[in-house]
Design a protein around this motif. Structure first.
Motif, mmCIF file in Angstrom:
data_model
loop_
_atom_site.group_PDB
_atom_site.id
_atom_site.type_symbol
_atom_site.label_atom_id
_atom_site.label_comp_id
_atom_site.label_asym_id
_atom_site.label_seq_id
_atom_site.Cartn_x
_atom_site.Cartn_y
_atom_site.Cartn_z
ATOM 1 N N LEU A 81 0.168 -2.584 9.890
ATOM 2 C CA LEU A 81 1.551 -2.369 9.454
ATOM 3 C C LEU A 81 2.404 -1.855 10.612
ATOM 4 C CD1 LEU A 81 1.103 -0.609 5.988
ATOM 5 C CD2 LEU A 81 2.154 -2.847 6.399
ATOM 6 N N SER A 106 5.592 -4.015 11.471
ATOM 7 C CA SER A 106 6.890 -3.666 10.883
ATOM 8 C C SER A 106 7.423 -2.276 11.210
ATOM 9 C CB SER A 106 6.813 -3.828 9.356
ATOM 10 O OG SER A 106 5.835 -2.975 8.824
ATOM 11 N N THR A 145 14.777 -2.374 3.785
ATOM 12 C CA THR A 145 13.434 -2.895 4.066
ATOM 13 C C THR A 145 12.708 -1.973 5.033
ATOM 14 O OG1 THR A 145 14.365 -5.093 3.878
ATOM 15 C CG2 THR A 145 12.213 -4.943 4.913
ATOM 16 N N GLU A 146 13.425 -1.453 6.031
ATOM 17 C CA GLU A 146 12.797 -0.587 7.029
ATOM 18 C C GLU A 146 12.218 0.668 6.374
ATOM 19 O OE1 GLU A 146 15.794 -1.953 7.500
ATOM 20 O OE2 GLU A 146 15.407 -3.267 9.212
ATOM 21 N N ASN A 193 9.183 -0.190 4.400
ATOM 22 C CA ASN A 193 8.022 -0.410 5.268
ATOM 23 C C ASN A 193 7.473 0.904 5.800
ATOM 24 O OD1 ASN A 193 8.063 -3.177 4.965
ATOM 25 N ND2 ASN A 193 9.320 -3.533 6.779
ATOM 26 N N LYS A 199 5.441 2.525 3.114
ATOM 27 C CA LYS A 199 4.118 1.886 2.955
ATOM 28 C C LYS A 199 3.178 2.310 4.083
ATOM 29 C CE LYS A 199 5.661 -2.271 0.593
ATOM 30 N NZ LYS A 199 6.495 -3.424 0.927
#
Ligand code: HEC
Length: 125
Positions: A29, A33, A110-111, A114, A117
């Protein structure tokens, strides 16, 4: 030729036996990202030695440094796992919550998703 398929004659079992262990999900990950879109674009301008937050517990290196991805991944892992409240601070500060650096990642982006996560993956590994 890279990417070209060929038959080497090597038995599949021996190929598997010599493969390195799989990298942790958090590292996958990080590379995909976190490194470029977050750390290098949104954090390193201040969180670098000599920068506005160069004396905090979160100091990265720029992409011009050898092994920068590994160094920064290890830094994040250390901060998330070993700083009291680290997992929470790494997600709240960039949203501008009590952050000397203001808003760097928008809630719902989205950042940020991510990053969250990634923090989960670091904690569960
Ligand atoms: C414009 C400069 C600036 C940028 C860009 C910036 N920060 Fe910061 N950050 C600061 C300053 C100044 C502090 C120290 C004051 C504070 O704790 O808020 C800080 C503190 C922090 C802390 C607390 C560190 C500690 O030792 O407790 C975290 C976590 C953090 N920032 C995360 C981030 C992340 C993640 C990014 C990128 C998404 C980022 N910051 C981008 C300026 C910045």
């Amino acid at each position: 030729m890279p990417g070209e398929l060929y038959y080497s004659g090597t038995p599949v079992t021996s190929a598997i036996a010599t493969e390195p262990p799989p990298e942790p999900a958090s590292l996958t990950l990080y590379i995909a990202s976190i490194s470029a879109p977050i750390v290098q674009s949104r954090c390193v301008s201040c969180h670098v030695s000599g920068g506005a937050s160069g004396i905090t517990r979160l100091v990265f290196v720029r992409s011009s440094v050898d092994n920068y991805m590994t160094l920064n991944y290890n830094k994040m892992m250390d901060f998330v796992r070993n700083t009291p409240n680290g997992a929470s601070l790494i997600l709240t500060k960039p949203q501008g919550i009590g952050h000397g650096g203001g808003i760097q990642l928008l809630s719902g982006s989205t950042e940020l998703d991510n990053l969250s996560k990634f923090v989960e993956a670091l904690q569960s590994w």
